[in-house]
Write a protein that holds these residues in place. Sequence first.
Motif, PDB file in Angstrom:
ATOM      1  N   VAL A 195       0.041  -8.136 -14.793  1.00 52.99           N
ATOM      2  CA  VAL A 195      -0.900  -7.059 -14.513  1.00 52.99           C
ATOM      3  C   VAL A 195      -1.454  -7.256 -13.112  1.00 52.99           C
ATOM      4  CG1 VAL A 195      -3.117  -5.990 -15.110  1.00 52.99           C
ATOM      5  CG2 VAL A 195      -1.549  -6.696 -16.922  1.00 52.99           C
ATOM      6  N   CYS A 196      -1.368  -6.209 -12.287  1.00 44.92           N
ATOM      7  CA  CYS A 196      -1.968  -6.198 -10.952  1.00 44.92           C
ATOM      8  C   CYS A 196      -3.208  -5.300 -10.976  1.00 44.92           C
ATOM      9  CB  CYS A 196      -0.992  -5.658  -9.906  1.00 44.92           C
ATOM     10  SG  CYS A 196       0.413  -6.739  -9.539  1.00 44.92           S
ATOM     11  N   ILE A 197      -4.271  -5.760 -10.371  1.00 42.84           N
ATOM     12  CA  ILE A 197      -5.507  -4.989 -10.331  1.00 42.84           C
ATOM     13  C   ILE A 197      -5.565  -4.162  -9.054  1.00 42.84           C
ATOM     14  CG2 ILE A 197      -8.013  -5.071 -10.506  1.00 42.84           C
ATOM     15  CD1 ILE A 197      -6.438  -6.177 -12.955  1.00 42.84           C
ATOM     16  N   VAL A 198      -5.702  -2.848  -9.206  1.00 45.99           N
ATOM     17  CA  VAL A 198      -5.914  -1.944  -8.079  1.00 45.99           C
ATOM     18  C   VAL A 198      -7.424  -1.698  -8.034  1.00 45.99           C
ATOM     19  CG1 VAL A 198      -5.340   0.285  -7.056  1.00 45.99           C
ATOM     20  CG2 VAL A 198      -3.641  -0.934  -8.427  1.00 45.99           C
TER      21      VAL A 198
ATOM     22  N   TYR B  85       0.841  -1.211   0.000  1.00 45.57           N
ATOM     23  CA  TYR B  85       0.000   0.000   0.000  1.00 45.57           C
ATOM     24  C   TYR B  85       0.874   1.259   0.000  1.00 45.57           C
ATOM     25  CZ  TYR B  85      -3.577   2.979   2.522  1.00 45.57           C
ATOM     26  OH  TYR B  85      -4.462   3.941   2.956  1.00 45.57           O
ATOM     27  N   ARG B  86       1.862   1.293   0.908  1.00 47.09           N
ATOM     28  CA  ARG B  86       2.764   2.444   0.991  1.00 47.09           C
ATOM     29  C   ARG B  86       3.699   2.510  -0.220  1.00 47.09           C
ATOM     30  NH1 ARG B  86       2.867   0.739   6.574  1.00 47.09           N
ATOM     31  NH2 ARG B  86       4.628  -0.624   6.084  1.00 47.09           N
TER      32      ARG B  86
ATOM     33  N   LEU C  54      -8.967   6.816  -1.451  1.00 52.31           N
ATOM     34  CA  LEU C  54      -9.856   7.749  -0.762  1.00 52.31           C
ATOM     35  C   LEU C  54     -11.075   7.055  -0.176  1.00 52.31           C
ATOM     36  CD1 LEU C  54      -9.692  10.763  -3.251  1.00 52.31           C
ATOM     37  CD2 LEU C  54      -8.551  10.525  -1.032  1.00 52.31           C
ATOM     38  N   LYS C  55     -11.261   5.782  -0.513  1.00 51.98           N
ATOM     39  CA  LYS C  55     -12.345   5.008   0.092  1.00 51.98           C
ATOM     40  C   LYS C  55     -12.134   4.833   1.601  1.00 51.98           C
ATOM     41  CE  LYS C  55     -14.829   3.330  -3.496  1.00 51.98           C
ATOM     42  NZ  LYS C  55     -16.294   3.250  -3.547  1.00 51.98           N
ATOM     43  N   ASP C  56     -10.871   4.817   2.020  1.00 57.16           N
ATOM     44  CA  ASP C  56     -10.544   4.489   3.405  1.00 57.16           C
ATOM     45  C   ASP C  56      -9.540   5.506   3.953  1.00 57.16           C
ATOM     46  OD1 ASP C  56     -10.053   3.334   5.836  1.00 57.16           O
ATOM     47  OD2 ASP C  56      -9.453   1.380   5.055  1.00 57.16           O
ATOM     48  N   PRO C  57      -9.991   6.747   4.190  1.00 60.30           N
ATOM     49  CA  PRO C  57      -9.053   7.786   4.643  1.00 60.30           C
ATOM     50  C   PRO C  57      -8.467   7.512   6.021  1.00 60.30           C
ATOM     51  CG  PRO C  57     -11.329   8.560   4.757  1.00 60.30           C
ATOM     52  CD  PRO C  57     -11.357   7.265   4.015  1.00 60.30           C
ATOM     53  N   ASP C  58      -9.193   6.797   6.881  1.00 61.11           N
ATOM     54  CA  ASP C  58      -8.673   6.540   8.225  1.00 61.11           C
ATOM     55  C   ASP C  58      -7.394   5.718   8.189  1.00 61.11           C
ATOM     56  OD1 ASP C  58     -10.739   7.951   9.372  1.00 61.11           O
ATOM     57  OD2 ASP C  58     -11.988   6.194   9.738  1.00 61.11           O
TER      58      ASP C  58
ATOM     59  N   GLY D  38       3.073   6.717  -7.137  1.00 59.10           N
ATOM     60  CA  GLY D  38       1.956   7.643  -7.145  1.00 59.10           C
ATOM     61  C   GLY D  38       0.618   6.960  -7.349  1.00 59.10           C
ATOM     62  N   ILE D  39       0.519   5.675  -6.987  1.00 61.15           N
ATOM     63  CA  ILE D  39      -0.730   4.916  -7.122  1.00 61.15           C
ATOM     64  C   ILE D  39      -1.300   4.706  -5.722  1.00 61.15           C
ATOM     65  CG2 ILE D  39      -1.741   2.702  -7.783  1.00 61.15           C
ATOM     66  CD1 ILE D  39       0.414   2.527  -9.977  1.00 61.15           C
ATOM     67  N   PHE D  40      -2.443   5.335  -5.460  1.00 62.49           N
ATOM     68  CA  PHE D  40      -3.072   5.307  -4.136  1.00 62.49           C
ATOM     69  C   PHE D  40      -4.332   4.450  -4.206  1.00 62.49           C
ATOM     70  CE2 PHE D  40      -5.407   8.120  -0.800  1.00 62.49           C
ATOM     71  CZ  PHE D  40      -5.151   7.187   0.196  1.00 62.49           C
ATOM     72  N   GLY D  41      -4.192   3.197  -3.809  1.00 63.87           N
ATOM     73  CA  GLY D  41      -5.341   2.296  -3.770  1.00 63.87           C
ATOM     74  C   GLY D  41      -5.775   2.067  -2.342  1.00 63.87           C
ATOM     75  N   GLU D  42      -6.996   1.578  -2.162  1.00 66.88           N
ATOM     76  CA  GLU D  42      -7.428   1.225  -0.818  1.00 66.88           C
ATOM     77  C   GLU D  42      -6.637  -0.009  -0.369  1.00 66.88           C
ATOM     78  OE1 GLU D  42     -11.271  -0.549  -0.132  1.00 66.88           O
ATOM     79  OE2 GLU D  42     -11.640  -0.627  -2.285  1.00 66.88           O
ATOM     80  N   PRO D  43      -6.577  -0.280   0.942  1.00 66.35           N
ATOM     81  CA  PRO D  43      -5.735  -1.386   1.416  1.00 66.35           C
ATOM     82  C   PRO D  43      -6.004  -2.724   0.728  1.00 66.35           C
ATOM     83  CG  PRO D  43      -6.374  -0.024   3.267  1.00 66.35           C
ATOM     84  CD  PRO D  43      -7.131   0.508   2.074  1.00 66.35           C
ATOM     85  N   ALA D  44      -7.265  -3.079   0.532  1.00 66.88           N
ATOM     86  CA  ALA D  44      -7.568  -4.368  -0.107  1.00 66.88           C
ATOM     87  C   ALA D  44      -6.957  -4.467  -1.487  1.00 66.88           C
ATOM     88  CB  ALA D  44      -9.079  -4.577  -0.176  1.00 66.88           C
ATOM     89  N   SER D  45      -6.943  -3.358  -2.210  1.00 63.73           N
ATOM     90  CA  SER D  45      -6.428  -3.386  -3.579  1.00 63.73           C
ATOM     91  C   SER D  45      -4.924  -3.612  -3.610  1.00 63.73           C
ATOM     92  CB  SER D  45      -6.786  -2.088  -4.313  1.00 63.73           C
ATOM     93  OG  SER D  45      -6.089  -0.986  -3.775  1.00 63.73           O
ATOM     94  N   ALA D  46      -4.246  -3.293  -2.504  1.00 60.69           N
ATOM     95  CA  ALA D  46      -2.799  -3.509  -2.436  1.00 60.69           C
ATOM     96  C   ALA D  46      -2.450  -4.982  -2.263  1.00 60.69           C
ATOM     97  CB  ALA D  46      -2.207  -2.699  -1.285  1.00 60.69           C
ATOM     98  N   ALA D  47      -3.446  -5.822  -1.987  1.00 60.09           N
ATOM     99  CA  ALA D  47      -3.186  -7.257  -1.832  1.00 60.09           C
ATOM    100  C   ALA D  47      -2.626  -7.855  -3.118  1.00 60.09           C
ATOM    101  CB  ALA D  47      -4.460  -7.991  -1.423  1.00 60.09           C
ATOM    102  N   SER D  48      -3.010  -7.313  -4.265  1.00 58.81           N
ATOM    103  CA  SER D  48      -2.506  -7.844  -5.535  1.00 58.81           C
ATOM    104  C   SER D  48      -0.995  -7.648  -5.640  1.00 58.81           C
ATOM    105  CB  SER D  48      -3.222  -7.181  -6.721  1.00 58.81           C
ATOM    106  OG  SER D  48      -3.070  -5.770  -6.679  1.00 58.81           O
ATOM    107  N   PHE D  49      -0.519  -6.452  -5.331  1.00 59.17           N
ATOM    108  CA  PHE D  49       0.919  -6.187  -5.397  1.00 59.17           C
ATOM    109  C   PHE D  49       1.649  -6.868  -4.245  1.00 59.17           C
ATOM    110  CE2 PHE D  49       4.547  -3.035  -4.835  1.00 59.17           C
ATOM    111  CZ  PHE D  49       5.327  -3.633  -5.813  1.00 59.17           C
TER     112      PHE D  49
END
Length: 349
Positions: free
Chosen positions: A312-315, A274-275, A320-324, A282-293
């Motif tokens: 290909v990894c899917i984000v 995720y980080r 911004l879905k999870d700002p907390d 510069g790719i900001f995905g929600e935490p779940a989307s980072a599971a692919s990478f």
Amino acid sequence: MPHGVLHRFEAFLPVTPATPMLSLGEGDTPLVSCPRLAAEVGCGELYFKLEGCNPTGSFKDRGMVVAVAKAAEQGARRIICASTGNTSASAAAYGARFGLAPLVVVPKGNIALGKLAQAVMYGARIIAVDGNFDEALDIVKRVTETHPIALVNSLNPHRLEGQKTAAFEIVDELREAPDLLCLPVGNAGNIAAYWKGFREYHQAGRAKVLPRMMGFEAAGAAPIVQGAPVAHPQTVASAIRIGNPASWRLAVAARDESGGDIRAVTDDEILNAYRKLARQEGIFGEPASAASFAGLLQLARDGYPLAGQRVVCIVTGTGLKDPDTAMSVPGDLVETAATIEAVERALIG
């Protein structure tokens, strides 16, 4: 010029003359090449499909537009879904667009604020139950058995029909299917949908090869990896915090037919990916989307043969879905007085 997956992929979708061809502009999301990360993991080419660029910020919009259009075509007046967040946002938006009253059932206290805010603004009636997603899904299935309300969870086959269009876009842009497709697995419909899309394009002669489907569950919510439902799934990646996937059988078939794998990644691995995506590309995905990478990094560490492979990894959704969660990650934030001297000291360190 008409936009949206119903128009662009009409020949591959269950569209009839009676299907309302409305759209919010879903689909046609960016496919971003990341050669530096490709070198780091040791693959030939690496791309990220940014599904957070869909209208409500997640891949759910592709399937939802088809499911809601077909519900409207069949005379439905209301739609309903259970959701960890993204499905509720998408169902509420497309319900509003097609003039169908959206009802959403969510696990109380276990939905990211950004997603809940969307459902509120789109005018959905929101029922927060004291239980998890799997219990919420069981409730909405029973409701639709006794009430004239259309179910728009991924149990609805029209959802997967729409979601498969992302596979078409990948092939259209790369002029071939990738060797590996990496994506998160929660309710497990998306891995099945992508596999369906790649197979259909292959059968139509638009791709010569088929990818290996590499799915990644969160370690605290990994029923497919463990081989049994998880009663109390736990993970920072709320979108895949699911203990008994509705599309379990389809996901396993996609894995086996493609020669791929479904693995588990820890929350630490997810947050590291995720980080890294945000700070290096510069790719900001929600935490779940980072599971692919996170999964791809795990494959590289485990010595999986990646040399020369196009990946290909899917984000799956925007960060911004999870700002907390984003704000809980240590950052470089300095507060100072509003003077040039104070700001200069802060800039120089």
